[in-house]
Design a protein around this motif. Structure first.
Motif, short mmCIF file in Angstrom:
data_model
loop_
_atom_site.label_atom_id
_atom_site.label_comp_id
_atom_site.label_asym_id
_atom_site.label_seq_id
_atom_site.Cartn_x
_atom_site.Cartn_y
_atom_site.Cartn_z
N LEU A 70 30.25 43.40 40.33
CA LEU A 70 31.62 43.71 40.73
C LEU A 70 31.70 45.17 41.17
O LEU A 70 31.19 46.04 40.47
CB LEU A 70 32.59 43.49 39.55
N GLN A 102 39.23 45.70 38.16
CA GLN A 102 38.26 44.69 37.70
C GLN A 102 38.56 44.26 36.26
O GLN A 102 38.31 43.13 35.88
CB GLN A 102 36.83 45.20 37.81
N ASN A 105 41.09 41.69 36.63
CA ASN A 105 40.47 40.43 37.06
C ASN A 105 39.85 39.69 35.87
O ASN A 105 40.07 38.50 35.68
CB ASN A 105 39.38 40.70 38.11
N LEU A 164 34.16 32.66 36.32
CA LEU A 164 34.34 33.90 37.09
C LEU A 164 33.89 33.72 38.53
O LEU A 164 34.50 34.24 39.45
CB LEU A 164 33.58 35.06 36.43
N GLN A 165 32.83 32.94 38.70
CA GLN A 165 32.36 32.71 40.07
C GLN A 165 33.40 31.99 40.90
O GLN A 165 33.56 32.26 42.08
CB GLN A 165 31.07 31.89 40.03
N ARG A 168 36.60 34.37 41.41
CA ARG A 168 36.37 35.46 42.35
C ARG A 168 36.83 35.09 43.77
O ARG A 168 37.17 35.94 44.57
CB ARG A 168 34.89 35.85 42.36
N TRP A 173 42.65 37.07 42.64
CA TRP A 173 41.55 37.99 42.29
C TRP A 173 41.68 39.25 43.14
O TRP A 173 41.69 39.17 44.36
CB TRP A 173 40.22 37.31 42.55
N ARG A 175 40.80 42.38 45.19
CA ARG A 175 39.66 42.86 45.96
C ARG A 175 40.00 44.21 46.54
O ARG A 175 41.16 44.59 46.59
CB ARG A 175 39.36 41.89 47.12
#
Ligand SMILES: [Zn+2]
Length: 176
Positions: A70, A102, A105, A164-165, A168, A173, A175
């Motif tokens: 991340l 993060q 997140n 989490l994958q 994301r 999420w 960014r």
């Protein structure tokens, strides 16, 4: 366990063994080590192999690897716990960009997957010369955990990594 006689996709050898991992089956070539099966499971097994090669925990490595990836986050320690010692897994990180996005997140992700985890996970703020955070199962001052509790937390590490994958890629999420 079913045996599938098809040759290895990668090298064509027939020395391929079917291995059950949880509810799924992967095929592993004994000659070239090629793995075939569901992509996310293969990715997990490859990360575990990588961890094994590095001599680090195969249980915490996939999640630690994801978090390290991340932007603005740096891993400062991780452990898959110890079933004999009764210590729980953890992943510790710092926010190298000094921003909290993060953290939001990961916090939001934990809130969403709470019902699917065996342990209650939290992110603890720690300070040891620098600000850091530790993701670990919550415990009530209990020093030694049972092997089953450690295993439950290890199972959660995989669930958290998988979720989490997916998360994301979702709209909430944050960014850059
Ligand atoms: Zn092969």
């Amino acid at each position: 366990m079913d045996y599938e006689p098809e040759p290895c996709d990668s090298c064509g050898n027939h020395a391929v063994i079917a291995r059950r991992v949880g509810a799924e089956v992967v095929r592993e070539c004994e000659v070239c080590d090629n793995l075939e099966g569901p992509p996310d499971l293969i990715e997990l097994l490859e990360l575990q192999r990588e961890a094994d090669g590095l001599g680090v925990s195969i249980d915490s490595y996939p999640l630690a690897h994801f978090i390290e990836d991340l932007p603005g986050v740096r891993i400062i320690g991780d452990s898959g716990g110890d079933r004999k010692q009764g210590t729980m897994p953890f992943v510790a990180f710092e926010l190298s960009d000094r921003r909290t996005w993060q953290l939001e997140n990961i916090g939001q992700a934990l809130r969403l997957m709470r019902g699917d985890l065996k342990c209650e996970w939290s992110i603890e703020f720690t300070f040891d010369f620098q600000m850091a955070f530790e993701l670990h199962p919550r415990h009530d001052g209990e020093v030694k955990h049972t092997a089953d509790q450690v295993q439950a937390a290890r199972d959660d590490l995989v669930t958290i990594w998988r979720r989490l994958q997916t998360y994301r890629g979702l709209s909430w999420w944050k960014r850059e």
